[in-house]
Design a protein around this motif. Structure first.
Motif, PDB file in Angstrom:
ATOM      1  N   TRP A 264       5.268 -14.001  -4.748  1.00  0.00           N
ATOM      2  CA  TRP A 264       4.397 -13.125  -5.500  1.00  0.00           C
ATOM      3  C   TRP A 264       5.018 -11.725  -5.410  1.00  0.00           C
ATOM      4  N   PHE A 265       4.625 -10.853  -6.307  1.00  0.00           N
ATOM      5  CA  PHE A 265       5.301  -9.566  -6.409  1.00  0.00           C
ATOM      6  C   PHE A 265       4.298  -8.426  -6.305  1.00  0.00           C
ATOM      7  N   GLN A 266       4.601  -7.459  -5.422  1.00  0.00           N
ATOM      8  CA  GLN A 266       3.747  -6.280  -5.279  1.00  0.00           C
ATOM      9  C   GLN A 266       4.488  -5.057  -5.804  1.00  0.00           C
ATOM     10  N   PRO A 267       3.861  -4.316  -6.722  1.00  0.00           N
ATOM     11  CA  PRO A 267       4.542  -3.171  -7.330  1.00  0.00           C
ATOM     12  C   PRO A 267       4.738  -2.009  -6.353  1.00  0.00           C
ATOM     13  N   GLN A 268       5.791  -1.254  -6.607  1.00  0.00           N
ATOM     14  CA  GLN A 268       6.065   0.013  -5.932  1.00  0.00           C
ATOM     15  C   GLN A 268       6.184   1.068  -7.029  1.00  0.00           C
ATOM     16  N   VAL A 269       5.503   2.201  -6.872  1.00  0.00           N
ATOM     17  CA  VAL A 269       5.424   3.169  -7.973  1.00  0.00           C
ATOM     18  C   VAL A 269       5.835   4.561  -7.513  1.00  0.00           C
ATOM     19  N   ASP A 270       6.197   5.375  -8.491  1.00  0.00           N
ATOM     20  CA  ASP A 270       6.499   6.783  -8.259  1.00  0.00           C
ATOM     21  C   ASP A 270       5.193   7.521  -7.967  1.00  0.00           C
ATOM     22  N   ALA A 271       5.162   8.293  -6.870  1.00  0.00           N
ATOM     23  CA  ALA A 271       3.927   8.966  -6.460  1.00  0.00           C
ATOM     24  C   ALA A 271       3.482  10.015  -7.456  1.00  0.00           C
ATOM     25  N   ARG A 272       4.424  10.619  -8.208  1.00  0.00           N
ATOM     26  CA  ARG A 272       4.046  11.677  -9.157  1.00  0.00           C
ATOM     27  C   ARG A 272       3.647  11.130 -10.516  1.00  0.00           C
ATOM     28  N   THR A 273       4.421  10.170 -11.012  1.00  0.00           N
ATOM     29  CA  THR A 273       4.207   9.719 -12.382  1.00  0.00           C
ATOM     30  C   THR A 273       3.473   8.390 -12.485  1.00  0.00           C
ATOM     31  N   GLY A 274       3.463   7.621 -11.400  1.00  0.00           N
ATOM     32  CA  GLY A 274       2.869   6.292 -11.453  1.00  0.00           C
ATOM     33  C   GLY A 274       3.781   5.247 -12.048  1.00  0.00           C
ATOM     34  N   ALA A 275       5.012   5.637 -12.414  1.00  0.00           N
ATOM     35  CA  ALA A 275       5.952   4.699 -13.017  1.00  0.00           C
ATOM     36  C   ALA A 275       6.427   3.669 -11.982  1.00  0.00           C
ATOM     37  N   ILE A 276       6.754   2.471 -12.465  1.00  0.00           N
ATOM     38  CA  ILE A 276       7.241   1.407 -11.595  1.00  0.00           C
ATOM     39  C   ILE A 276       8.654   1.747 -11.108  1.00  0.00           C
ATOM     40  N   VAL A 277       8.857   1.709  -9.809  1.00  0.00           N
ATOM     41  CA  VAL A 277      10.202   1.890  -9.262  1.00  0.00           C
ATOM     42  C   VAL A 277      10.716   0.591  -8.663  1.00  0.00           C
ATOM     43  N   GLY A 278       9.869  -0.430  -8.626  1.00  0.00           N
ATOM     44  CA  GLY A 278      10.324  -1.708  -8.107  1.00  0.00           C
ATOM     45  C   GLY A 278       9.177  -2.635  -7.774  1.00  0.00           C
ATOM     46  N   PHE A 279       9.524  -3.822  -7.340  1.00  0.00           N
ATOM     47  CA  PHE A 279       8.574  -4.809  -6.823  1.00  0.00           C
ATOM     48  C   PHE A 279       9.120  -5.311  -5.484  1.00  0.00           C
ATOM     49  N   GLU A 280       8.222  -5.757  -4.624  1.00  0.00           N
ATOM     50  CA  GLU A 280       8.628  -6.462  -3.413  1.00  0.00           C
ATOM     51  C   GLU A 280       8.225  -7.919  -3.555  1.00  0.00           C
ATOM     52  N   ALA A 281       9.174  -8.824  -3.292  1.00  0.00           N
ATOM     53  CA  ALA A 281       8.906 -10.259  -3.369  1.00  0.00           C
ATOM     54  C   ALA A 281       8.336 -10.738  -2.040  1.00  0.00           C
ATOM     55  N   LEU A 282       7.158 -11.335  -2.092  1.00  0.00           N
ATOM     56  CA  LEU A 282       6.455 -11.795  -0.891  1.00  0.00           C
ATOM     57  C   LEU A 282       6.135 -13.281  -1.034  1.00  0.00           C
ATOM     58  N   ALA A 283       6.547 -14.072  -0.070  1.00  0.00           N
ATOM     59  CA  ALA A 283       6.405 -15.533  -0.158  1.00  0.00           C
ATOM     60  C   ALA A 283       4.942 -15.950  -0.137  1.00  0.00           C
ATOM     61  N   ARG A 284       4.620 -16.941  -0.965  1.00  0.00           N
ATOM     62  CA  ARG A 284       3.304 -17.565  -0.984  1.00  0.00           C
ATOM     63  C   ARG A 284       3.493 -19.069  -1.096  1.00  0.00           C
ATOM     64  N   TRP A 285       2.672 -19.810  -0.361  1.00  0.00           N
ATOM     65  CA  TRP A 285       2.713 -21.274  -0.420  1.00  0.00           C
ATOM     66  C   TRP A 285       1.515 -21.740  -1.230  1.00  0.00           C
ATOM     67  N   HIS A 286       1.781 -22.320  -2.379  1.00  0.00           N
ATOM     68  CA  HIS A 286       0.724 -22.874  -3.238  1.00  0.00           C
ATOM     69  C   HIS A 286       0.452 -24.306  -2.778  1.00  0.00           C
ATOM     70  N   HIS A 287      -0.358 -24.404  -1.725  1.00  0.00           N
ATOM     71  CA  HIS A 287      -0.598 -25.699  -1.109  1.00  0.00           C
ATOM     72  C   HIS A 287      -1.609 -26.483  -1.951  1.00  0.00           C
TER      73      HIS A 287
END
Length: 517
Positions: A264-287
Motif C-alpha cells: 500500500w502507498f502513503q503519500p509524502q507532500v511538500d509542506a508549503r504547497t501540498g504537492a506530492i513529493v513521493g509515496f512510501e511503499a508499505l507491505a500489507r497482507w491481504h489474507h
C-alpha cells in the motif's frame, strides 16, 4: 496405627513445623537456659542436643526456609528448558505449601553483536557474563537467574506474597536500567538493550512450570515486535497472537507467490504547497480469512521464516510497476520509498539485485529512496552493509534515514552513510503545536540537516495544527494520517488526481532543504 503412635507422630510434626520457623528456632537457647535455671536438666539437655539431632535427621537444618527447588542453578548458569521447568515446578510446590506465589521473567538481550567491533568474537558471551551480576543486584537473594540460549535469561522469583503487575514492572524497570548501563570490553564502550516477557502464577494458563515458561515465550515474542526495551505480560490475547503467528508461518510461501502480500502507498507532500513529493511503499497482507494485515502482524513471522529477501523483492517489483502506472496516468510522483531491513542489508548481493530490477523496469535510480532504520548506522563496521549502501548511492539511489531521533545515530554516522534525507520520528511530531520541548528538538534537527545539506521529512503528522507548525519551522516534507493513510494502488490515482490543482515541484532538486545552495 495405634492411638499412641498417632499422637507421637502429631507431636513430632508439630515440633518440626514450629522448629522450621526462624522465630521459634531463636527461642531454643532461651528455653534451654530457663529449664536449666529451674533445675530441669533433662529438658535443657533435650533442647540443647536432642532437638537439633532430630531436625538434622529430618533434613530441616540442611534446607533454606521453605523447601525451595530441588536443584537450584548458580546465578547465570546455563540451563536447558527441561531443567528450568523442573525448577519452576519445585518453586510452585513451595508456594502452595507456604501460601505464596511466583512469577517468571524471560529476558532477551538485543545488539550483542555491537560490541564485536573489529576485534574478534567472544564478545557476546563476555557481555552476557557481565550482565549476570547486574541483573542479580536488582533481585532478591533467593530469586533465581539462569541462562537460556545464547542471548537469553530466565528469572524465577522465589515465593513471595505479591507478584501483581505493578510489583513485576518495578522489577523490570530496575532490571532494564541495569542492563542498559554502558559495558566496557577490550577498550570499547557500548550499550545493549533488552525485551522482557512476563508470566506470573496468576497469569499462567496452567499452574505448571511448562505452562509458565511457554507463556513467557509468547509474551517475549510479542515484546520483540515492539523494538528495544519492550515489555509484555502474558494474557489470552497474546496467546491468540502467537497461535496466529504460527498459522501465518505455514502460509507465507503461498501468500508471496499468489500476490496476497503487496504494497500500500502513503503519500509524502511538500509542506508549503501540498504537492506530492513521493509515496512510501508499505507491505500489507491481504489474507483471505483474517483480512488486511499490517506489517506488525507478520513481519516478525516472515523474518523468522527467512523470507525477508523475497518480501523485499515482491514490494520493490510492485512499487516499480506503480511508478510506471502513475507515469502513464500523467501523475507526477518524483520518488518512491522502499524499506530495506537489516537482514536484507547483510546480503552481499542486495545492491546488485535492486539495481537489476530498477534497470529492468527502466526506472531512473534517483526515483527510488532506500529507507533504512537509524539503528543500521551503528553497523558502520559491517563491510557488507557499507558496501551495499555505497553501491546504491553510486548508482544514483537516494537514502532515507527512518525514525530519526529514536536511536543512537551521530552526526558522523549520518555523514559517513551519505544520507539524502532524514525522517523525523513521529514521537517528536505529536503535539508539537503545544509542546515547546518538541519544537526545540525538531528545530535542532532541522538546523543540523540544513547545515549538512540533507532534506527532512516529518513522520506521523496527524492534525492541521501540526502541519502548520512544521511548515512554519521550515520542515520541507510531511507524511502521516493527517495527509493521507496508506492506500492500495487503485486508490492512489484518484487521490493524486484530486490534488492536480496543487503546484507540483519542477524537479527532484526542489526536494532539497530550503536555504541550501
Amino acid at each position: 496405627m495405634s492411638t499412641a503412635s498417632r499422637l507421637a507422630a502429631r507431636i513430632r510434626a508439630t515440633i518440626l513445623r514450629s522448629a522450621a520457623r526462624l522465630e521459634w528456632t531463636l527461642l531454643f537457647p532461651s528455653a534451654a537456659a530457663f529449664a536449666w535455671f529451674y533445675g530441669q536438666d533433662a529438658v535443657a539437655m533435650l533442647l540443647i542436643f536432642g532437638l537439633p539431632i532430630v531436625l538434622a535427621l529430618d533434613g530441616r537444618l540442611m534446607r533454606p526456609r521453605g523447601t525451595g527447588p530441588s536443584t537450584r542453578p548458580a546465578a547465570g548458569e546455563p540451563f536447558g528448558r527441561a531443567a528450568i521447568v523442573q525448577v519452576v515446578d519445585d518453586v510452585l510446590k513451595d508456594c502452595a505449601r507456604r501460601d505464596r506465589t511466583t512469577a517468571l521473567l524471560r529476558v532477551e538481550i538485543d545488539d550483542l553483536e555491537i560490541g564485536d567491533g573489529g576485534w574478534g568474537g567472544g564478545t557476546g558471551e563476555a557481555t552476557m557474563d557481565r550482565l549476570v551480576p547486574r541483573i542479580s543486584s536488582t533481585l532478591r537473594g533467593q530469586d533465581i537467574i539462569t541462562r537460556l540460549g545464547e542471548d537469553g535469561f530466565v528469572i524465577i522469583l522465589a515465593p513471595t506474597r505479591h507478584a501483581d503487575l505493578d510489583t513485576l514492572m518495578n522489577i523490570v524497570d530496575r532490571l532494564q536500567a541495569a542492563i542498559a548501563e554502558p559495558i566496557s570490553l577490550n577498550g570499547r564502550s557500548f550499550r545493549v538493550h533488552s525485551c522482557v516477557g512476563i508470566c506470573s502464577e496468576a497469569m499462567a494458563p496452567e499452574r505448571s512450570g511448562a505452562a509458565m515458561l511457554a507463556a513467557t515465550d509468547c509474551a517475549l515474542r510479542i515484546a520483540r515486535r515492539q523494538g528495544a526495551d519492550a515489555v509484555r505480560a502474558f494474557n489470552p490475547d497474546i496467546r491468540m497472537q502467537v497461535e496466529t503467528d504460527h498459522r501465518l508461518s505455514t502460509q507465507i510461501e503461498d501468500a508471496l507467490e499468489s500476490g496476497q502480500i503487496r504494497p500500500w502507498f502513503q503519500p509524502q507532500v511538500d509542506a508549503r504547497t501540498g504537492a506530492i513529493v513521493g509515496f512510501e511503499a508499505l507491505a500489507r497482507w491481504h489474507h483471505p480469512e483474517l483480512g488486511v494485515l499490517s506489517p506488525d502482524r507478520f513481519l516478525c513471522t516472515i523474518a523468522s521464516a527467512g523470507r525477508g529477501a523475497e518480501l523485499g523483492e515482491c514490494i520493490l517489483r510492485a512499487g516499480l510497476k506503480a511508478l510506471i502506472a502513475w507515469d502513464a496516468a500523467g501523475l507526477s510522483v518524483p520518488c518512491l520509498g522502499i524499506n530495506v531491513s537489516l537482514d536484507e542489508l547483510m546480503d552481499p548481493r542486495l545492491a546488485e539485485r535492486i539495481a537489476w530490477q530498477v534497470d529492468r523496469y527502466d526506472i531512473a535510480p534517483e526515483r527510488i529512496a532506500i529507507e533504512i532504520l537509524e539503528t543500521v548506522t551503528l553497523r558502520d563496521h559491517d563491510a557488507i552493509i557499507m558496501r551495499n549502501l555505497q553501491t546504491l548511492r553510486k548508482a544514483g539511489f537516494r537514502l532515507d534515514l527512518d525514525d530519526f531521533g529514536t536511536g543512537a545515530a551521530s552526526i558522523a554516522h549520518i555523514a559517513q552513510f551519505g544520507v539524502h534525507r532524514i525522517k523525523i520520528d513521529r514521537s517528536f511530531v505529536h503535539g508539537i503545536e503545544s509542546d515547546p520541548a518538541r519544537r526545540d528538538v525538531v528545530s535542532a534537527i532541522l538546523g543540523l540537516a540544513q547545515r549538512l545539506r540533507i532534506a527532512t521529512l516529518a513522520e506521523g503528522v496527524e492534525t492541521p495544527a501540526e502541519q502548520a507548525v512544521l511548515a512554519e519551522m521550515g520542515c520541507p516534507h510531511l507524511q502521516g494520517f493527517g495527509i493521507a493513510r496508506p492506500m492500495p494502488f487503485e486508490k492512489t490515482v484518484r487521490w493524486a488526481q484530486n490534488r492536480r490543482s496543487v503546484k507540483q515541484p519542477k524537479s527532484l532538486s526542489e526536494m532539497e532543504p530550503r536555504g541550501t545552495a
